[in-house]
Structure formats: structure tokens, C-alpha cells
Design an enzyme around this catalytic site. Structure first.
Site, mmCIF file in Angstrom:
data_model
loop_
_atom_site.group_PDB
_atom_site.id
_atom_site.type_symbol
_atom_site.label_atom_id
_atom_site.label_comp_id
_atom_site.label_asym_id
_atom_site.label_seq_id
_atom_site.Cartn_x
_atom_site.Cartn_y
_atom_site.Cartn_z
ATOM 1 N N ASP A 59 0.845 -1.188 0.000
ATOM 2 C CA ASP A 59 0.000 0.000 0.000
ATOM 3 C C ASP A 59 0.884 1.244 0.000
ATOM 4 O O ASP A 59 1.737 1.414 0.880
ATOM 5 C CB ASP A 59 -0.872 -0.031 1.259
ATOM 6 C CG ASP A 59 -1.909 1.088 1.303
ATOM 7 O OD1 ASP A 59 -1.744 2.087 0.585
ATOM 8 O OD2 ASP A 59 -2.876 0.948 2.070
ATOM 9 N N ASN A 82 1.361 7.427 -9.634
ATOM 10 C CA ASN A 82 0.090 7.240 -10.307
ATOM 11 C C ASN A 82 -0.941 6.484 -9.480
ATOM 12 O O ASN A 82 -2.118 6.462 -9.837
ATOM 13 C CB ASN A 82 0.372 6.485 -11.626
ATOM 14 C CG ASN A 82 -0.873 5.968 -12.301
ATOM 15 O OD1 ASN A 82 -1.640 6.736 -12.875
ATOM 16 N ND2 ASN A 82 -1.098 4.658 -12.220
ATOM 17 N N TYR A 150 -12.605 12.059 -3.821
ATOM 18 C CA TYR A 150 -11.706 11.867 -4.964
ATOM 19 C C TYR A 150 -11.261 13.202 -5.545
ATOM 20 O O TYR A 150 -10.069 13.457 -5.728
ATOM 21 C CB TYR A 150 -12.408 11.028 -6.034
ATOM 22 C CG TYR A 150 -11.570 10.778 -7.258
ATOM 23 C CD1 TYR A 150 -10.521 9.859 -7.237
ATOM 24 C CD2 TYR A 150 -11.824 11.447 -8.449
ATOM 25 C CE1 TYR A 150 -9.744 9.627 -8.357
ATOM 26 C CE2 TYR A 150 -11.060 11.226 -9.574
ATOM 27 C CZ TYR A 150 -10.020 10.304 -9.532
ATOM 28 O OH TYR A 150 -9.241 10.079 -10.653
ATOM 29 N N THR A 185 -9.616 2.611 -18.428
ATOM 30 C CA THR A 185 -8.812 1.904 -17.440
ATOM 31 C C THR A 185 -9.754 1.285 -16.410
ATOM 32 O O THR A 185 -10.924 1.666 -16.301
ATOM 33 C CB THR A 185 -7.841 2.858 -16.712
ATOM 34 O OG1 THR A 185 -8.610 3.811 -15.960
ATOM 35 C CG2 THR A 185 -6.926 3.576 -17.693
#
Length: 255
Positions: A59, A82, A150, A185
């Protein structure tokens, strides 16, 4: 095609999507060593690369993982940071644990990985030509409903990249970010909404077309390989005069 020969690069979120495509892009251009970080051990192991590869499973928000990388790597020329997760719901129904989960990976993990990358890049006296690209998102540029965690995390990533660029420009280290829109993706195609669209429309391709038509003026999703090419440009010597930039690559979504 050999511009990156003899150089080393770190890629996080390397097991799939933009991360995997960027690892392959660098490999095709002669990168000497790749340090690939992801939680998916099997997918990391399945990448067929010619470079010397070190796979780190874990992680990105765990400080101990980065302590180990710093202690075992001797130098670093490039970094593609990323790794990220996404989810969405209205702010009023967003669970605090989910808020923390998303910010932990997207922002804490970004800070830890950038800190380690910069420490490794500056272990050598000659740092000119070293570069990093951080993955933000158009959701960090344009307010998008139901992306509170997010979008906030990705806005912070964009600003973090600019702060780092200001700190390290005098040493010749360039730091930029990319802010993709919709890209083909797993972060998009594995979510429940997309899977329902596939079922309703009869195919994956039809679902991608419908999403692109509804939200992207240029009319299609980008591919991971196209995003890798843009990241690769920012890493490369061709972009020697570019630092502190957030490259919005969204097909016009933010217009």
C-alpha cells in the site's frame, strides 16, 4: 527510442491502467531499471518487460514501504506517481471512513511516494534531467458532483506537484502533473455503474461510446497508452523547460 537508456524510474499503481502502460512505454525506450509498486502482485508479475525490474507489493500509504525502498535503492532518475482509488456519492451520505480511505491512498500515498522519490533523486550531485509526473484528475480541476473525496484529493495532488516544482527547480528537477479525464482503465470500467451500462447496452464498447458521447466533447475515451505517451513526454528531455504544469488531458470535458 533509447533516450532513457541507463536510467531508473519508479512507477506506482503499475499493475494496470495508466501505470502499466507507462511502465511499458519506458521499457520500450530503453529504461534500465524499473521499480514498480502496486498491491496486485500477480498483475505486476505478469508485466513482460525487458528492463531490470523490482516489484514492490504493498500500500503506497504505508510509510514502512517507502522506508524500505529508500534504504534499498541507490538512485532514481524519474518517477511516475500514479497510484489512486476512486469512488463517489453525495457529501451528505459520504462515510468518514470512506473519505479517509480515498485520501489515504490518493494524498497520503502521493506525499510519501513523492518524498521518497525526491530523496532518491537528490542522492546524486548531478540532478539535472531528473523528473517526476504525478497523476491528478480533471475532477481536481473541475467541480464534479459526487466526487468530494476523490476530487479533493486530486486537487491537492495538482497543487502538491506545483509546490514540489517550486522547491526543486533550482536543482534541475522537473515536477509536473497530468489531469486525465475519462480513460479506458479499470478505475472506470470496473465500477458498478459502468458494468450496468455494459449489461444495458450489450457490450463494453457501446458503454464506452455512450459515456464519451455524454461527457467528452471530442467524443471518445483516451487510452492508457495515449496517457502514457503524454506522461513520457513530460518525463523526457524534450520537456526540459516544462515544470510546475498540470497537463489537462480530458477531451474537452472541463471546457
Amino acid at each position: 527510442m533509447t533516450e532513457f537508456e541507463g536510467r531508473s524510474a519508479l512507477v506506482t499503481g503499475a499493475a494496470s491502467g495508466i501505470g502499466a502502460a507507462t511502465a511499458r512505454w519506458l521499457d520500450a525506450r530503453g529504461i534500465g531499471r524499473l521499480v514498480l509498486v502496486d498491491r496486485d502482485e500477480a498483475a505486476l508479475g505478469a508485466l513482460d518487460l525487458r528492463a531490470q525490474v523490482r516489484c514492490v507489493v504493498g500500500d503506497v500509504a504505508e510509510e514502512a514501504l517507502w522506508d524500505d525502498i529508500e534504504q534499498s535503492e541507490t538512485t532514481l532518475h524519474h518517477a511516475v506517481l500514479n497510484a489512486g482509488v476512486a469512488d463517489g456519492c453525495p457529501i451528505a451520505t459520504l462515510d468518514f471512513a470512506e473519505w479517509r480511505r480515498i485520501l489515504s491512498v490518493n494524498l497520503d500515498g502521493m506525499f510519501l511516494s513523492l518524498r521518497s522519490a525526491l530523496r532518491l533523486m537528490t542522492q546524486d550531485e548531478d540532478t539535472v534531467g531528473r523528473s517526476a509526473v504525478l497523476t491528478s484528475s480533471v475532477a481536481g480541476i473541475k467541480p464534479v458532483a459526487m466526487t468530494a473525496a476523490y476530487g479533493s484529493s486530486k486537487a491537492a495532488v495538482a497543487h502538491l506537484s506545483r509546490i514540489a516544482a517550486a522547491e526543486y527547480a533550482s536543482q534541475g528537477i522537473r515536477i509536473n502533473a497530468v489531469a486525465p479525464g475519462r480513460v479506458d482503465t479499470p478505475i472506470w470500467t470496473k465500477n458498478a455503474h459502468f458494468q450496468q451500462m455494459v449489461e444495458d447496452l450489450g457490450s463494453r464498447e457501446a458503454a464506452l461510446e455512450k459515456l464519451a458521447e455524454d461527457s467528452t466533447p471530442l467524443g471518445r475515451f483516451a487510452s492508457a497508452e495515449e496517457m502514457a505517451g503524454q506522461i513520457g513526454f513530460l518525463l523526457s528531455d524534450a520537456a526540459w523547460n516544462v515544470t510546475g504544469t498540470v497537463l489537462v488531458s480530458d477531451g474537452g470535458y472541463s471546457l
